[in-house]
Write a protein that holds these residues in place. Structure first.
Motif, short mmCIF file in Angstrom:
data_model
loop_
_atom_site.label_atom_id
_atom_site.label_comp_id
_atom_site.label_asym_id
_atom_site.label_seq_id
_atom_site.Cartn_x
_atom_site.Cartn_y
_atom_site.Cartn_z
N PHE A 16 40.08 -4.08 90.32
CA PHE A 16 39.98 -2.71 89.82
C PHE A 16 38.51 -2.32 89.59
O PHE A 16 38.06 -1.25 90.01
CB PHE A 16 40.78 -2.58 88.52
CG PHE A 16 40.75 -1.22 87.89
CD1 PHE A 16 41.60 -0.21 88.32
CD2 PHE A 16 39.84 -0.93 86.88
CE1 PHE A 16 41.56 1.06 87.74
CE2 PHE A 16 39.80 0.33 86.30
CZ PHE A 16 40.65 1.33 86.74
N PHE A 21 33.96 0.72 90.57
CA PHE A 21 32.56 0.71 90.14
C PHE A 21 31.58 0.31 91.25
O PHE A 21 30.45 0.74 91.25
CB PHE A 21 32.38 -0.25 88.94
CG PHE A 21 32.99 0.27 87.68
CD1 PHE A 21 32.45 1.38 87.03
CD2 PHE A 21 34.10 -0.33 87.13
CE1 PHE A 21 33.02 1.87 85.86
CE2 PHE A 21 34.68 0.16 85.97
CZ PHE A 21 34.14 1.27 85.33
N ARG A 189 42.36 9.85 85.40
CA ARG A 189 42.65 9.09 84.18
C ARG A 189 44.14 9.16 83.81
O ARG A 189 44.75 8.12 83.49
CB ARG A 189 41.79 9.66 83.05
CG ARG A 189 42.01 8.93 81.78
CD ARG A 189 41.16 9.50 80.67
NE ARG A 189 41.60 8.94 79.40
CZ ARG A 189 40.84 8.76 78.38
NH1 ARG A 189 39.58 9.06 78.44
NH2 ARG A 189 41.31 8.27 77.26
N ARG A 458 48.31 9.69 68.79
CA ARG A 458 48.07 8.56 69.68
C ARG A 458 48.50 7.23 69.06
O ARG A 458 49.00 6.35 69.75
CB ARG A 458 46.59 8.51 70.06
CG ARG A 458 46.27 7.41 71.04
CD ARG A 458 44.96 7.63 71.71
NE ARG A 458 43.83 7.44 70.81
CZ ARG A 458 42.55 7.37 71.22
NH1 ARG A 458 42.26 7.52 72.50
NH2 ARG A 458 41.59 7.17 70.37
N TRP A 462 50.53 4.20 70.81
CA TRP A 462 49.94 2.86 70.94
C TRP A 462 50.76 1.81 70.19
O TRP A 462 50.90 0.68 70.63
CB TRP A 462 48.49 2.87 70.44
CG TRP A 462 47.55 3.46 71.43
CD1 TRP A 462 47.88 4.23 72.52
CD2 TRP A 462 46.12 3.33 71.45
NE1 TRP A 462 46.75 4.58 73.21
CE2 TRP A 462 45.66 4.05 72.57
CE3 TRP A 462 45.20 2.70 70.62
CZ2 TRP A 462 44.30 4.13 72.90
CZ3 TRP A 462 43.85 2.77 70.94
CH2 TRP A 462 43.40 3.49 72.08
N TYR A 465 53.69 0.96 72.44
CA TYR A 465 53.30 0.07 73.56
C TYR A 465 53.01 -1.34 73.02
O TYR A 465 53.38 -2.34 73.65
CB TYR A 465 52.05 0.58 74.27
CG TYR A 465 52.12 2.00 74.77
CD1 TYR A 465 53.31 2.56 75.20
CD2 TYR A 465 50.97 2.80 74.81
CE1 TYR A 465 53.37 3.87 75.65
CE2 TYR A 465 51.02 4.11 75.25
CZ TYR A 465 52.22 4.63 75.66
OH TYR A 465 52.28 5.93 76.11
N SER A 466 52.37 -1.40 71.87
CA SER A 466 52.04 -2.71 71.29
C SER A 466 53.31 -3.46 70.90
O SER A 466 53.38 -4.68 71.03
CB SER A 466 51.17 -2.55 70.05
OG SER A 466 50.00 -1.84 70.39
N ILE A 469 54.57 -5.03 73.94
CA ILE A 469 53.75 -6.22 74.24
C ILE A 469 54.17 -7.39 73.33
O ILE A 469 54.29 -8.53 73.78
CB ILE A 469 52.25 -5.90 74.09
CG1 ILE A 469 51.81 -4.93 75.19
CG2 ILE A 469 51.39 -7.18 74.15
CD1 ILE A 469 50.41 -4.37 75.02
N ALA B 5 37.88 3.30 80.51
CA ALA B 5 37.53 1.91 80.16
C ALA B 5 37.44 1.75 78.64
O ALA B 5 37.93 0.77 78.07
CB ALA B 5 36.22 1.51 80.83
N SER B 7 38.99 3.59 76.38
CA SER B 7 40.34 3.68 75.82
C SER B 7 41.09 2.36 75.99
O SER B 7 41.80 1.92 75.08
CB SER B 7 41.13 4.78 76.52
OG SER B 7 40.67 6.01 76.10
N LEU B 10 39.77 -0.08 73.49
CA LEU B 10 40.27 0.25 72.15
C LEU B 10 41.74 -0.16 72.01
O LEU B 10 42.16 -0.70 70.99
CB LEU B 10 40.14 1.75 71.90
CG LEU B 10 38.80 2.23 71.36
CD1 LEU B 10 38.78 3.75 71.27
CD2 LEU B 10 38.56 1.64 69.97
N PHE B 11 42.49 0.13 73.06
CA PHE B 11 43.92 -0.21 73.01
C PHE B 11 44.12 -1.72 72.92
O PHE B 11 44.98 -2.19 72.17
CB PHE B 11 44.67 0.35 74.23
CG PHE B 11 46.10 -0.10 74.25
CD1 PHE B 11 47.01 0.43 73.34
CD2 PHE B 11 46.54 -1.08 75.13
CE1 PHE B 11 48.33 -0.01 73.31
CE2 PHE B 11 47.86 -1.51 75.11
CZ PHE B 11 48.76 -0.97 74.20
N PHE B 14 43.58 -2.64 69.43
CA PHE B 14 44.71 -2.17 68.62
C PHE B 14 45.93 -3.06 68.82
O PHE B 14 46.56 -3.51 67.85
CB PHE B 14 45.04 -0.72 69.01
CG PHE B 14 46.19 -0.12 68.25
CD1 PHE B 14 45.96 0.56 67.06
CD2 PHE B 14 47.49 -0.23 68.72
CE1 PHE B 14 47.03 1.12 66.35
CE2 PHE B 14 48.55 0.31 68.02
CZ PHE B 14 48.32 0.99 66.84
N ALA B 15 46.24 -3.33 70.10
CA ALA B 15 47.42 -4.13 70.42
C ALA B 15 47.27 -5.55 69.89
O ALA B 15 48.25 -6.16 69.44
CB ALA B 15 47.65 -4.14 71.94
#
Lengths: 488, 316
Positions: A16, A21, A189, A458, A462, A465-466, A469, B5, B7, B10-11, B14-15
């Motif tokens: 990626f 990049f 994005r 947000r 998050w 999602y966490s 995970i 990148a 975000s 940061l995630f 956080f996770a």
């Protein structure tokens, strides 16, 4: 390389970063990077079979160029036939050689003429059924003049071996994917974030749902003669969730991963277990294969035009070929046949297009009738899955017979309860319920977590999602677990 | 792109915090469920007492290492009575990976004259998770523990490591309160009433015992470490009921591998024990069996030890 491995977790960010990049200024360089990364990805499993992919790429690229220049109908047909014969020839040799040989020997033995022919130990190249069909779609589309032949070998090579979907699909149509290799890619994005979201859900379905269900589905199927009818039914249900989690999980990861690189792959699953009849199930299950057969086999055979006999014949052909595509075993053919039989009444009553819109559209919950039809369809699908999972036809028929007769015996339910209480625990049923709730909530979207992208603030998104995970970490099996569809 | 990148980074932070919080919550709530990659020890095992004792131990003549077959099979009192000071560092389901960690930590402090290592063959095919959790719940969390967890490479072990590390940092050290266990202080052995084998008649599928790469590497590490310090190593396979012994189809080839590394005694061949009278279950000797076994081992050690026993051992 497996999506659910540490290797891939390191490989993906590196590719990626290089892609966006280092190589972002040149389309050709990005395509070259995709080819190199894809060959590394595939070669991680077995580098020897890279030559097959390279050969298939060169063959179809060359045939495409020649089809573009050739105007004579007979020569064009010959070129298309060459592509089909060589591609299906490889597939036939690697996947079906021993099956045909085995059946020839059995047939001659039955006729009283036993023959002795040595079987070959053939290793099936991972993903051969997928990339063969993808390259075939290119040759056929160029032949039908739906697509201009590619003149850029690197872009074409990247189309054939694109690593997210190389080994287990979705089987892309050249008309959809190939042009994307010629368009400059701009990082979006929102698209990348949604891709990550889809990958996360795919990973959950694979490592939490599929791998945990697999342990007990395997236990029950491998010892089916020891279990009661209700436990066998539980085994079929667990396998239904195993294969759904495994394959749709792979597709979600593949599609999400492609979006990170700016590509849009076709949808492969659309919440199939919420289908109200078998026809709807087939519009929602392995969509890329169903539509491939529809476009390149069913319609050329005449489709649903003509009389009832033609329609029935074509339907059976499609389902049987679809079954056989999955593997060189009569169980897959029986699985296809059973689905054809389930489909037939709908076709003959012209009710196969009754349920074109998502279930409970505009409502939170399904009606009782919808729920009944969804459960009925799911039960039929589970019965068919027994053939898909069984070792052979005898095993499948015994399993179904024992399941049918044993369901009436009350004593069996105690065994099933004990299995759930002592072995399965409540965690797996709870995780399946969680899957169904999230998928029900997201059933109108392209993937189950899409609507979470609109949740605010947000921190709520998050945290959710966490939480997924965390579930993955708490339920991931310790060993390596390949995807079921790799064997196809 | 840079925003993306940032975000993602940061995630990830956080996770990670969310994940750590989740594991802590499970640990503090004493959650234990089937299939969950998190196992909380409701009460610390006797390993806690053993590692406490081993840190206050003077040099011993014999150090016993291995699984529960060790702390139920090598009665240090019998060895003491015959003039050997001994300590039993057997722990629950101990596999070579954990044995290696214990030696890395304590060998120099104990400085034993002889190490007797009970090579429970099935231990070579064990993933080592059960013992890893036992160790993490009982002993300190340090680089040795981290290396052990990294060798086991299992999510349950990683979670246990994290939780135990937090517990240790927060000063919430485990205290052993159950005094009815029969543990003999400064000995490691467990004294218990004689029970007879309740698993008689059980059959075992005949199969090859698997040898996992990480377990074999850890075993070689143990051998090498003792060689470096000139500490003699005696590998012992303690008796098991005959049905279970016969079920290990590749037993002889594994024995060959063990003999290539150190002196090895298979007491299933040296002794003839009664499957019912000398065993507590299908894996452990009872006190009567342990006495017979220990006396024979002492006899062999007194007779100049294993080299003379080889012929007997190999059935020649």
């Amino acid at each position: 390389m497996l999506f659910n491995s540490i290797d891939f977790a390191l490989f993906l960010p590196v590719v990626f970063a290089l892609y966006w990049f280092v190589f972002q200024r040149s389309l050709k360089a990005q395509n070259l990077l995709i080819v190199v990364a894809s060959y590394v990805f595939y070669g991680w499993w077995d580098w020897r079979f890279l030559s097959l992919i390279a050969f298939s790429t060169l063959l179809d690229f060359g045939i495409g160029l020649m089809l573009g220049r050739e105007e004579r109908a007979a020569r064009r047909k010959l070129l298309l036939a060459a592509s089909i014969i060589v591609n299906l020839g490889f597939l036939g040799f690697f996947k079906y050689y021993n099956f045909f040989l085995d059946n020839f020997i059995a047939a001659f033995t039955v006729m009283g003429m036993p023959i002795k022919v040595g079987m070959l130990h053939i290793v099936l190249p991972v993903g051969i059924s997928f990339y063969t069909f993808q390259t075939l779609s290119y040759s056929i589309d160029v032949y039908c003049r739906k697509l201009e032949p590619s003149k850029d070998p690197m872009a074409f090579a990247a189309f054939v071996c694109f690593f997210p979907q190389l080994v287990a699909g979705p089987i892309e149509r050249a008309t959809n994917l190939l042009p994307q290799f010629f368009r400059p890619r701009i990082f979006e994005r929102a698209k990348a974030v949604d891709g990550l979201r889809q990958m996360l859900w795919g990973m959950f379905k694979k490592v939490v749902i599929a791998d945990n269900c697999a342990e007990y589905a395997n236990l029950i199927f491998n010892n089916s003669s020891d279990y009661s009818g209700s436990t066998l039914a539980l085994g079929a249900v667990l396998f239904a969730f195993q294969i759904y989690g495994d394959f749709s999980g792979y597709s979600d990861i593949a599609i999400g991963c492609s979006r990170l690189f700016g590509f849009d792959l076709m949808r492969n699953f659309a919440f199939p277990y919420f289908s109200r009849d078998i026809a709807e199930f087939w519009r929602r299950w392995h969509i890329s294969l169903s539509t491939w057969f529809r476009d390149y086999l069913y319609i050329p055979l005449g489709g649903s035009r003509g009389g009832a006999r033609t329609k029935v014949r074509n339907t059976f052909i499609i389902f049987l070929v679809s079954g056989f595509w999955h593997g060189a075993n009569w169980t897959f053919i029986a699985w296809g046949l059973l689905h054809a039989l389930f489909f037939l009444p709908l076709l003959l009553a012209s009710r196969n297009r009754d349920n074109l819109t998502p279930v409970a559209l505009g409502r939170v919950m399904p009606s009782f009738g919808e729920l009944r039809r969804m459960l009925g369809t799911f039960a039929m699908v589970c019965v068919a899955w027994v053939f898909f999972r069984a070792e052979d036809l005898g095993h499948a028929t015994r399993y179904i017979a024992d399941m049918g007769t044993g369901l009436l015996a009350k004593a069996g339910y105690v065994e099933t309860y004990n299995l759930i209480y002592w072995d399965l625990g409540y965690s797996i049923p709870a995780l399946i319920a969680f899957l169904l709730v999230i998928e029900w909530k997201g059933r109108l979207d392209r993937h189950a977590l899409e609507f979470f992208g609109f949740l605010s603030p947000r921190v709520v998104r998050w945290a959710f999602y966490s939480f997924i995970i965390l579930l993955i970490g708490l339920f991931v099996p310790s060993g390596e677990s390949p995807f079921i569809y790799f064997q196809f | 792109m840079k925003g993306f990148a940032r975000s993602v980074l940061l995630f990830v932070m956080f996770a990670s915090m969310f994940y750590a919080g989740g594991i802590l919550t499970l640990g503090l709530a004493r959650v234990s469920a089937l299939h969950l990659n998190f196992k909380f020890l409701d009460s610390p095992s006797l390993t806690l007492l053993r590692v406490g004792d081993v840190q206050n131990l003077d040099a011993v003549d014999v150090l016993f290492l291995g699984s529960s077959r060790v702390f139920m099979g090598f009665d240090t009192r019998i060895f003491n009575a015959h003039g050997y000071s001994a300590f039993n560092l057997g722990t629950v389901a101990q596999t070579p990976v954990q044995t290696a960690m214990l030696l890395d930590r304590y060998l120099d402090g104990i400085a034993p004259g002889l190490v007797v290592y009970e090579v429970y063959l099935e231990g070579f095919g064990n993933d080592g998770v059960e013992s890893a959790i036992d160790m993490l719940g009982s002993d300190r969390i340090d680089m040795h523990a981290w290396q052990m967890v990294n060798t086991v490479r299992n999510p349950t072990a990683y979670h246990a490591f994290f939780f135990a590390w937090i517990e240790e940092r927060s000063g919430r050290l485990l205290q052993f309160t159950d005094d009815s266990s029969g543990y003999l202080p400064m000995s490691g052995y467990i004294d218990r009433e004689v029970k007879f084998n309740g698993t008689m008649g059980r059959t075992y599928p005949h199969r090859d015992v698997e040898v996992l790469g990480q377990q074999w590497q850890a075993f070689l590490h143990i051998v090498e470490k003792l060689k470096e310090r000139n500490i003699p190593l005696l590998l012992v396979q303690a008796p098991v009921p005959s049905e279970r012994y016969d079920a290990m189809t590749n037993r002889d080839s594994i024995h060959g591998l063990l003999r290539s590394q150190a002196d090895f005694l298979d007491f299933n061949r040296i002794l003839t024990l009664d499957d019912s009278l000398h065993f507590e279950d299908d894996s452990h000797l009872n006190q009567t069996g342990a006495e017979v076994f220990n006396l024979k081992l002492i006899e062999l050690l007194a007779a100049g030890h294993p080299r003379e026993a080889r012929q007997q051992n190999s059935g020649q």
